[in-house]
Write a protein that holds these residues in place. Structure first.
Motif, PDB file in Angstrom:
ATOM      1  N   UNK A   9      28.540  63.108 119.617  1.00 35.75           N
ATOM      2  CA  UNK A   9      29.245  64.391 119.534  1.00 35.75           C
ATOM      3  C   UNK A   9      28.676  65.269 118.421  1.00 35.75           C
ATOM      4  N   UNK A  10      28.776  66.566 118.618  1.00 37.18           N
ATOM      5  CA  UNK A  10      28.366  67.531 117.603  1.00 37.18           C
ATOM      6  C   UNK A  10      29.467  68.559 117.431  1.00 37.18           C
ATOM      7  N   UNK A  11      29.402  69.275 116.300  1.00 33.85           N
ATOM      8  CA  UNK A  11      30.389  70.286 115.976  1.00 33.85           C
ATOM      9  C   UNK A  11      29.679  71.555 115.536  1.00 33.85           C
ATOM     10  N   UNK A  12      30.291  72.674 115.780  1.00 29.11           N
ATOM     11  CA  UNK A  12      29.788  73.948 115.267  1.00 29.11           C
ATOM     12  C   UNK A  12      30.324  74.130 113.852  1.00 29.11           C
ATOM     13  N   UNK A  13      29.707  75.052 113.139  1.00 25.24           N
ATOM     14  CA  UNK A  13      30.183  75.343 111.786  1.00 25.24           C
ATOM     15  C   UNK A  13      31.612  75.874 111.834  1.00 25.24           C
ATOM     16  N   UNK A  14      31.926  76.672 112.846  1.00 25.99           N
ATOM     17  CA  UNK A  14      33.276  77.235 112.966  1.00 25.99           C
ATOM     18  C   UNK A  14      34.313  76.144 113.213  1.00 25.99           C
ATOM     19  N   UNK A  24      33.385  79.379 106.297  1.00 31.61           N
ATOM     20  CA  UNK A  24      32.002  79.168 106.740  1.00 31.61           C
ATOM     21  C   UNK A  24      31.072  79.203 105.537  1.00 31.61           C
ATOM     22  N   UNK A  25      31.374  80.101 104.615  1.00 27.41           N
ATOM     23  CA  UNK A  25      30.550  80.226 103.410  1.00 27.41           C
ATOM     24  C   UNK A  25      30.534  78.924 102.607  1.00 27.41           C
ATOM     25  N   UNK A  26      31.673  78.246 102.519  1.00 26.84           N
ATOM     26  CA  UNK A  26      31.746  76.972 101.794  1.00 26.84           C
ATOM     27  C   UNK A  26      30.808  75.952 102.427  1.00 26.84           C
ATOM     28  N   UNK A  27      30.857  75.849 103.742  1.00 27.79           N
ATOM     29  CA  UNK A  27      29.992  74.885 104.439  1.00 27.79           C
ATOM     30  C   UNK A  27      28.525  75.271 104.255  1.00 27.79           C
ATOM     31  N   UNK A  28      28.222  76.558 104.351  1.00 25.64           N
ATOM     32  CA  UNK A  28      26.835  76.999 104.146  1.00 25.64           C
ATOM     33  C   UNK A  28      26.366  76.676 102.729  1.00 25.64           C
ATOM     34  N   UNK A  29      27.269  76.823 101.760  1.00 26.36           N
ATOM     35  CA  UNK A  29      26.913  76.499 100.373  1.00 26.36           C
ATOM     36  C   UNK A  29      26.570  75.012 100.245  1.00 26.36           C
ATOM     37  N   UNK A  34      22.107  71.095  99.610  1.00 27.71           N
ATOM     38  CA  UNK A  34      21.581  69.843 100.133  1.00 27.71           C
ATOM     39  C   UNK A  34      22.584  68.717 100.324  1.00 27.71           C
ATOM     40  N   UNK A  35      23.877  69.029 100.312  1.00 28.73           N
ATOM     41  CA  UNK A  35      24.876  67.981 100.508  1.00 28.73           C
ATOM     42  C   UNK A  35      25.051  67.609 101.982  1.00 28.73           C
ATOM     43  N   UNK A  36      24.836  68.578 102.854  1.00 28.11           N
ATOM     44  CA  UNK A  36      24.860  68.314 104.293  1.00 28.11           C
ATOM     45  C   UNK A  36      23.606  68.940 104.894  1.00 28.11           C
ATOM     46  N   UNK A  37      23.137  68.352 105.984  1.00 27.68           N
ATOM     47  CA  UNK A  37      21.896  68.828 106.606  1.00 27.68           C
ATOM     48  C   UNK A  37      22.060  68.893 108.121  1.00 27.68           C
ATOM     49  N   UNK A  56      33.755  65.604 104.797  1.00 25.01           N
ATOM     50  CA  UNK A  56      35.054  65.022 104.427  1.00 25.01           C
ATOM     51  C   UNK A  56      34.986  64.430 103.015  1.00 25.01           C
ATOM     52  N   UNK A  57      33.900  63.706 102.709  1.00 27.72           N
ATOM     53  CA  UNK A  57      33.738  63.097 101.382  1.00 27.72           C
ATOM     54  C   UNK A  57      33.580  64.163 100.298  1.00 27.72           C
ATOM     55  N   UNK A  58      32.835  65.215 100.597  1.00 25.40           N
ATOM     56  CA  UNK A  58      32.639  66.305  99.637  1.00 25.40           C
ATOM     57  C   UNK A  58      33.982  66.937  99.290  1.00 25.40           C
ATOM     58  N   UNK A  59      34.764  67.236 100.310  1.00 27.22           N
ATOM     59  CA  UNK A  59      36.054  67.896 100.077  1.00 27.22           C
ATOM     60  C   UNK A  59      37.029  66.974  99.350  1.00 27.22           C
ATOM     61  N   UNK A  60      36.981  65.696  99.660  1.00 21.58           N
ATOM     62  CA  UNK A  60      37.832  64.731  98.941  1.00 21.58           C
ATOM     63  C   UNK A  60      37.408  64.683  97.470  1.00 21.58           C
ATOM     64  N   UNK A  61      36.105  64.641  97.230  1.00 25.91           N
ATOM     65  CA  UNK A  61      35.606  64.636  95.858  1.00 25.91           C
ATOM     66  C   UNK A  61      36.033  65.876  95.090  1.00 25.91           C
ATOM     67  N   UNK A  62      35.976  67.049  95.750  1.00 27.50           N
ATOM     68  CA  UNK A  62      36.407  68.284  95.105  1.00 27.50           C
ATOM     69  C   UNK A  62      37.897  68.222  94.760  1.00 27.50           C
ATOM     70  N   UNK A  63      38.709  67.698  95.690  1.00 23.40           N
ATOM     71  CA  UNK A  63      40.151  67.585  95.421  1.00 23.40           C
ATOM     72  C   UNK A  63      40.419  66.680  94.225  1.00 23.40           C
ATOM     73  N   UNK A  64      39.568  65.659  94.043  1.00 23.48           N
ATOM     74  CA  UNK A  64      39.739  64.735  92.924  1.00 23.48           C
ATOM     75  C   UNK A  64      39.160  65.284  91.622  1.00 23.48           C
ATOM     76  N   UNK A  65      38.519  66.442  91.696  1.00 24.50           N
ATOM     77  CA  UNK A  65      38.019  67.081  90.492  1.00 24.50           C
ATOM     78  C   UNK A  65      36.577  66.776  90.141  1.00 24.50           C
ATOM     79  N   UNK A  66      35.824  66.165  91.055  1.00 26.47           N
ATOM     80  CA  UNK A  66      34.422  65.872  90.783  1.00 26.47           C
ATOM     81  C   UNK A  66      33.571  67.120  90.983  1.00 26.47           C
TER      82      UNK A  66
END
Length: 133
Positions: A9-14, A24-29, A34-37, A56-66
């Motif tokens: 399966x694949x997903x669009x940015x939207x 969308x800007x967050x994902x592009x950032x 280089x966190x996602x490719x 999912x891991x990036x957003x969890x890390x951000x919520x935890x303050x990393x």
């Protein structure tokens, strides 16, 4: 989500932005740093399961303050040496550091709240004294 062909399966940015409640800007950032490719179909980004998990891991890390560099280290360790065990140990170390930072912040906030209460009491006393004459 579309079914993809060979890669699952694949997903669009939207669709990812909507699913995870980010712009969308967050994902592009995250892509720019280089966190996602994601793959490409022409000019369209195509996100695979690995990208979705990493997001999912990036957003969890951000919520935890990393920070993003800390998150990069954590998510990249899974694919590199020392692998998952090293990733988990690093994460435990970072949790300990973050917890210590938050404990200090809590102490600082408690101290500030006490100072504010003291100043407030003094202001009220002075104001009452002025009102008495």
């Amino acid at each position: 989500m579309d079914d993809g062909t060979d890669d699952g399966p694949t997903w669009s940015i939207a669709s990812l932005a909507e699913e995870f409640g980010v712009t969308l800007r967050t994902i592009r950032h995250y892509e720019d740093v280089g966190l996602i490719t994601p793959g490409r179909r022409g000019t369209t980004r195509v996100f695979h399961a690995r990208d979705r998990i990493r997001l999912r891991l990036i957003l969890r890390g951000k919520r935890l303050g990393f920070s993003l560099p800390e998150i990069r280290t954590i998510v990249n360790m899974y694919d590199e040496q020392p692998g998952e065990a090293g990733q988990l140990q690093y994460l435990l170390d970072q949790i300990e550091v973050r917890r210590a930072e938050l404990d200090q912040l809590r102490r600082d906030i408690d101290e500030t709240m006490e100072e504010l209460a003291h100043v407030e009491d003094r202001c009220r006393e002075d104001l009452a004294g002025l009102a008495r004459g």
